[in-house]
Write a protein that holds these residues in place. Structure first.
Motif, PDB file in Angstrom:
ATOM      1  N   PHE A  19       1.662  11.174   4.218  1.00  0.00           N
ATOM      2  CA  PHE A  19       2.449   9.950   4.234  1.00  0.00           C
ATOM      3  C   PHE A  19       2.361   9.302   5.599  1.00  0.00           C
ATOM      4  O   PHE A  19       2.135   9.974   6.610  1.00  0.00           O
ATOM      5  N   GLN A  20       2.597   7.977   5.601  1.00  0.00           N
ATOM      6  CA  GLN A  20       2.517   7.233   6.861  1.00  0.00           C
ATOM      7  C   GLN A  20       3.497   7.824   7.872  1.00  0.00           C
ATOM      8  O   GLN A  20       3.216   7.881   9.057  1.00  0.00           O
ATOM      9  N   ASP A  21       4.661   8.309   7.381  1.00  0.00           N
ATOM     10  CA  ASP A  21       5.632   8.908   8.305  1.00  0.00           C
ATOM     11  C   ASP A  21       5.519  10.444   8.328  1.00  0.00           C
ATOM     12  O   ASP A  21       6.441  11.126   8.785  1.00  0.00           O
TER      13      ASP A  21
ATOM     14  N   LYS B  25       0.822  -1.213   0.000  1.00  0.00           N
ATOM     15  CA  LYS B  25       0.000   0.000   0.000  1.00  0.00           C
ATOM     16  C   LYS B  25       0.856   1.263   0.000  1.00  0.00           C
ATOM     17  O   LYS B  25       0.669   2.159  -0.828  1.00  0.00           O
ATOM     18  N   SER B  26       1.791   1.357   0.952  1.00  0.00           N
ATOM     19  CA  SER B  26       2.599   2.575   1.052  1.00  0.00           C
ATOM     20  C   SER B  26       3.485   2.751  -0.177  1.00  0.00           C
ATOM     21  O   SER B  26       3.705   3.876  -0.630  1.00  0.00           O
ATOM     22  N   THR B  27       3.970   1.643  -0.720  1.00  0.00           N
ATOM     23  CA  THR B  27       4.791   1.736  -1.937  1.00  0.00           C
ATOM     24  C   THR B  27       3.962   2.320  -3.076  1.00  0.00           C
ATOM     25  O   THR B  27       4.425   3.205  -3.811  1.00  0.00           O
TER      26      THR B  27
ATOM     27  N   LEU C 192      -4.340   9.520   1.934  1.00  0.00           N
ATOM     28  CA  LEU C 192      -4.137   9.533   3.383  1.00  0.00           C
ATOM     29  C   LEU C 192      -3.687   8.136   3.790  1.00  0.00           C
ATOM     30  O   LEU C 192      -4.491   7.205   3.789  1.00  0.00           O
ATOM     31  N   ASP C 193      -2.378   7.991   4.087  1.00  0.00           N
ATOM     32  CA  ASP C 193      -1.821   6.675   4.419  1.00  0.00           C
ATOM     33  C   ASP C 193      -1.858   6.495   5.934  1.00  0.00           C
ATOM     34  O   ASP C 193      -1.045   7.069   6.645  1.00  0.00           O
ATOM     35  N   GLU C 194      -2.814   5.750   6.415  1.00  0.00           N
ATOM     36  CA  GLU C 194      -3.017   5.500   7.853  1.00  0.00           C
ATOM     37  C   GLU C 194      -3.091   6.808   8.635  1.00  0.00           C
ATOM     38  O   GLU C 194      -2.336   7.020   9.591  1.00  0.00           O
TER      39      GLU C 194
HETATM   40 MG   LIG Z   1       2.187   1.129   4.838  1.00  0.00          MG
END
Ligand SMILES: [Mg+2]
Ligand SMILES: Nc1ncnc2c1ncn2[C@@H]1O[C@H](COP(=O)(O)OP(=O)(O)O)[C@@H](O)[C@H]1O
Length: 252
Positions: free
Chosen positions: A85-87, A43-45, A171-173
């Motif tokens: 991003f997740q981060d 997913k994040s990729t 929106l990643d997490e």
């Molecule tokens: Mg991820």
């Protein structure tokens, strides 16, 4: 329904690791699409590729039907694609208002502006309005975001992206560090952003949230899209079955 963003057969390898193995994905204008899958599904990729952060090895990306090559996050942003991003990707030494306007600073009117003087008061006011509308307790617009709590930082990243997204919002997490009330606010905001015509893509592990807020759901497993569901009338069991592969085994 208009497909705003289409990824077709995207492959991404890191050495011997195949992060994406021919993944396809579609997001439509004015809809919330959930992108779900187990940890490591890719997913994040996929989000990073569709936000211009990393380059893919094979496959095509279309924006409004036109084939595009996303050269950088800046390029993606110019095309109206915003991402949480997740981060989070915030500038830790800058405050919430400055993070919101990084690269898009508002200059003062008149001579000051011509000399490059920033309109800090206006940026502060606009930033504060966003944070208040999200119901967060982020108050000091210029204190370094490094000094904020995890939930507050997440709010800053979300408000920034919502403010600027004109075409696509990833929106990643986004609610991972948020409490119940703030999570509810984010889900409400997600619907409001979609209502202004933006294609919103939500990545979440919370299946009740996904079912509540999404028009469509796409499932990634082992780097591929394995299922698509409507948000209405789909059960958590169906989603989990697609994520874990239990459904394929039954079909096989
Ligand atoms: Mg991820
Ligand atoms: N920079 C990287 N280097 C090596 N492997 C990576 C890198 N980023 C992701 N991967 C691998 O690619 C796969 C997909 O990861 P990711 O996209 O983060 O999945 P998800 O977001 O669905 O949990 C995982 O096996 C992960 O370990």
């Amino acid at each position: 329904m208009t497909a705003v963003l289409e990824a077709d057969s995207i492959t991404k390898r890191y050495g011997h690791v195949t992060a994406l193995d021919g993944a396809s994905f579609t997001a439509n204008a004015g809809e919330v699409t959930a992108l779900i899958g187990d940890n490591g599904a890719g997913k994040s990729t996929l989000v990073k590729i569709l936000s211009g952060v990393i380059a893919h090895d094979e496959g095509t990306i279309r924006l409004d039907g036109e084939r595009v090559r996303l050269e950088s996050p800046q390029h993606a942003r110019e095309l109206g694609i915003e991402t949480v991003f997740q981060d989070l990707a915030l500038a830790p030494d800058l405050g919430p208002a400055e993070n919101m306007f990084v690269g898009r600073e508002i200059l003062r009117g008149g001579w000051g502006g011509r000399l490059g003087v920033l309109d800090k008061a206006r940026m502060r006011r606009e930033a504060l309005e966003s944070f208040v509308s999200m119901g967060t307790d982020v108050k000091d617009m210029f204190a370094p975001v490094a000094s904020l709590s995890g939930g507050q930082r997440q709010s800053v990243a979300i408000c920034r992206s919502i403010k600027w997204a004109s075409n696509v919002l990833f929106l990643d997490e986004p609610t991972a560090a948020l409490g119940v009330r703030q999570t509810r606010n984010v889900l409400d905001l997600v619907r409001r952003v979609a209502a202004r015509g933006v294609a919103v893509i939500l990545i979440s592990h919370n299946m009740p949230d996904v079912l509540q807020v999404s028009d469509r759901i796409e499932v990634l497993r082992l780097g591929r899209r394995v299922a698509q569901f409507p948000g209405q009338g789909t059960s958590i069991e169906q989603l989990v079955g697609a994520m874990t592969g239990a459904l394929d085994q039954r079909a096989a």
